[in-house]
Design a protein around this motif. Structure first.
Motif, short mmCIF file in Angstrom:
data_model
loop_
_atom_site.label_atom_id
_atom_site.label_comp_id
_atom_site.label_asym_id
_atom_site.label_seq_id
_atom_site.Cartn_x
_atom_site.Cartn_y
_atom_site.Cartn_z
N TRP A 55 0.76 -1.39 0.00
CA TRP A 55 0.01 0.16 0.14
C TRP A 55 0.71 1.28 0.11
CZ3 TRP A 55 0.76 3.29 3.88
CH2 TRP A 55 1.32 2.89 5.17
N ASP A 56 2.02 1.25 0.70
CA ASP A 56 2.95 2.54 0.61
C ASP A 56 3.67 2.76 -0.67
OD1 ASP A 56 4.71 0.55 1.04
OD2 ASP A 56 5.43 1.15 2.90
N GLY A 57 3.61 1.95 -1.64
CA GLY A 57 4.39 2.10 -2.68
C GLY A 57 5.73 1.26 -2.83
N THR A 58 5.95 0.43 -1.98
CA THR A 58 7.12 -0.25 -2.04
C THR A 58 6.76 -1.43 -2.96
OG1 THR A 58 6.54 -1.24 0.09
CG2 THR A 58 8.25 0.45 0.15
N ARG A 59 7.74 -1.90 -3.42
CA ARG A 59 7.61 -3.10 -4.22
C ARG A 59 8.70 -4.28 -4.16
NH1 ARG A 59 9.67 0.83 -7.08
NH2 ARG A 59 11.24 0.65 -8.90
N SER A 60 8.36 -5.34 -4.71
CA SER A 60 9.29 -6.59 -4.57
C SER A 60 10.04 -6.49 -5.78
CB SER A 60 8.47 -7.85 -4.51
OG SER A 60 7.76 -8.34 -5.76
N ASN A 61 11.03 -7.52 -5.79
CA ASN A 61 11.82 -7.73 -7.01
C ASN A 61 10.89 -8.22 -7.99
OD1 ASN A 61 11.65 -10.07 -4.98
ND2 ASN A 61 13.12 -10.96 -6.58
N LEU A 109 12.75 6.35 3.52
CA LEU A 109 11.50 5.99 2.66
C LEU A 109 11.77 6.17 1.11
CD1 LEU A 109 8.45 5.14 2.45
CD2 LEU A 109 8.13 8.00 2.56
N ALA A 110 12.65 7.05 0.75
CA ALA A 110 13.08 7.36 -0.61
C ALA A 110 13.93 5.94 -1.00
CB ALA A 110 13.78 8.68 -0.79
N VAL A 112 13.70 2.90 0.20
CA VAL A 112 12.97 1.63 -0.04
C VAL A 112 11.94 1.73 -1.27
CG1 VAL A 112 11.16 0.65 1.26
CG2 VAL A 112 13.26 1.22 2.61
N ARG A 113 11.67 3.00 -1.62
CA ARG A 113 10.76 2.99 -2.66
C ARG A 113 11.63 3.01 -3.89
NH1 ARG A 113 5.97 7.33 -2.48
NH2 ARG A 113 5.20 5.50 -3.75
N ALA A 114 12.78 3.62 -3.67
CA ALA A 114 13.64 3.42 -5.15
C ALA A 114 14.19 2.07 -5.53
CB ALA A 114 14.73 4.42 -5.05
N VAL A 115 14.54 1.11 -4.65
CA VAL A 115 15.29 0.18 -4.70
C VAL A 115 14.03 -1.11 -4.51
CG1 VAL A 115 16.96 -1.55 -3.96
CG2 VAL A 115 17.10 0.98 -4.04
N PRO A 116 13.80 -1.80 -5.74
CA PRO A 116 12.62 -2.86 -5.42
C PRO A 116 13.35 -4.11 -4.64
CG PRO A 116 12.97 -2.34 -7.48
CD PRO A 116 14.01 -1.39 -6.92
N GLY A 117 12.55 -4.83 -3.71
CA GLY A 117 13.18 -5.82 -2.97
C GLY A 117 13.73 -5.53 -1.79
N LEU A 118 13.84 -4.44 -1.19
CA LEU A 118 14.45 -4.18 -0.19
C LEU A 118 13.38 -4.44 1.33
CD1 LEU A 118 16.35 -0.89 -0.07
CD2 LEU A 118 17.37 -2.95 -0.03
N THR A 119 12.13 -4.17 1.34
CA THR A 119 11.42 -4.77 2.22
C THR A 119 10.65 -5.88 2.01
OG1 THR A 119 9.54 -2.96 1.50
CG2 THR A 119 11.31 -2.42 3.22
N LEU A 120 10.50 -6.39 0.79
CA LEU A 120 9.55 -7.27 0.11
C LEU A 120 10.18 -8.28 -0.97
CD1 LEU A 120 6.64 -8.60 0.32
CD2 LEU A 120 6.00 -6.88 -1.31
N ARG A 121 10.21 -9.62 -0.61
CA ARG A 121 11.18 -10.30 -1.82
C ARG A 121 10.11 -11.32 -2.52
NH1 ARG A 121 15.55 -9.11 -3.87
NH2 ARG A 121 15.99 -11.22 -4.15
#
Length: 177
Positions: A55-61, A109-110, A112-121
């Motif tokens: 929901w916060d815009g972060t994404r996985s690899n 936050l910048a 985590v949102r810029a690099v996919p896969g940091l918080t979700l794999r």
């Protein structure tokens, strides 16, 4: 000429409330999967890029999968736990001025949102025949049976580097020696 992409969102180790992930196939959001559940998405046979979003815009690899005709391809997604790092600037607020805390949170936050896969794999587990096509007695089940692993046998322990083939090959070789 269709196959199925199956996404298993693993349950978090520490969570008060289980969330859900958005599933993106070939750049199009096709649905959601709750943590601890399995979701199936029919796709045309061929190569597809699959990813997860929060929901916060972060994404996985992004994982590229080859889905065969009348086959399903299983993917497993999990949080990395890096989201808890956002507590550090908040805890440091007791010692540092408020503007340092705000700047640190915005920079984190910048990143985590810029690099996919940091918080979700997301990692590929493998493919199999569709149960409904080949008469499996669990054809109507939505997920693994009680006590079974959704990843199947020999799926590994879910280490973060398993989704990167080059790292997996190198680390597997060094682990054996």
């Amino acid at each position: 000429m269709t196959g199925t992409v199956v996404v298993h969102a693993e349950s978090p180790l520490v969570a008060l409330v289980k969330g859900s992930y958005g599933v993106v196939i070939d750049g199009v959001r096709v649905g959601r999967v709750r943590q601890g559940a399995v979701a199936r998405f029919p796709v045309p046979a061929g190569t597809h890029a699959v990813g997860l979003t929060v929901w916060d815009g972060t994404r996985s690899n992004a994982v590229t999968v080859e889905v065969g005709e009348d086959r399903e391809f299983l993917l497993s997604g999990r949080g990395t736990g890096l989201g808890y790092a956002f507590l550090l600037p908040v805890l440091a607020r007791t010692v540092l001025p408020w503007y340092y805390t705000v700047v640190a949170l915005l920079l984190m936050l910048a990143a985590v949102r810029a690099v996919p896969g940091l918080t979700l794999r997301l990692r590929a587990v493998g493919d199999s025949y569709l149960p409904a096509v080949h008469g499996d007695e669990r054809a109507g089940s939505a997920g693994p049976a009680e006590g079974e692993s959704a990843e199947g046998e020999g799926a590994g322990n879910g280490l973060w580097w398993e989704s990167d083939p080059a790292l997996a090959k190198r680390l597997r070789k060094s682990a054996g020696s």
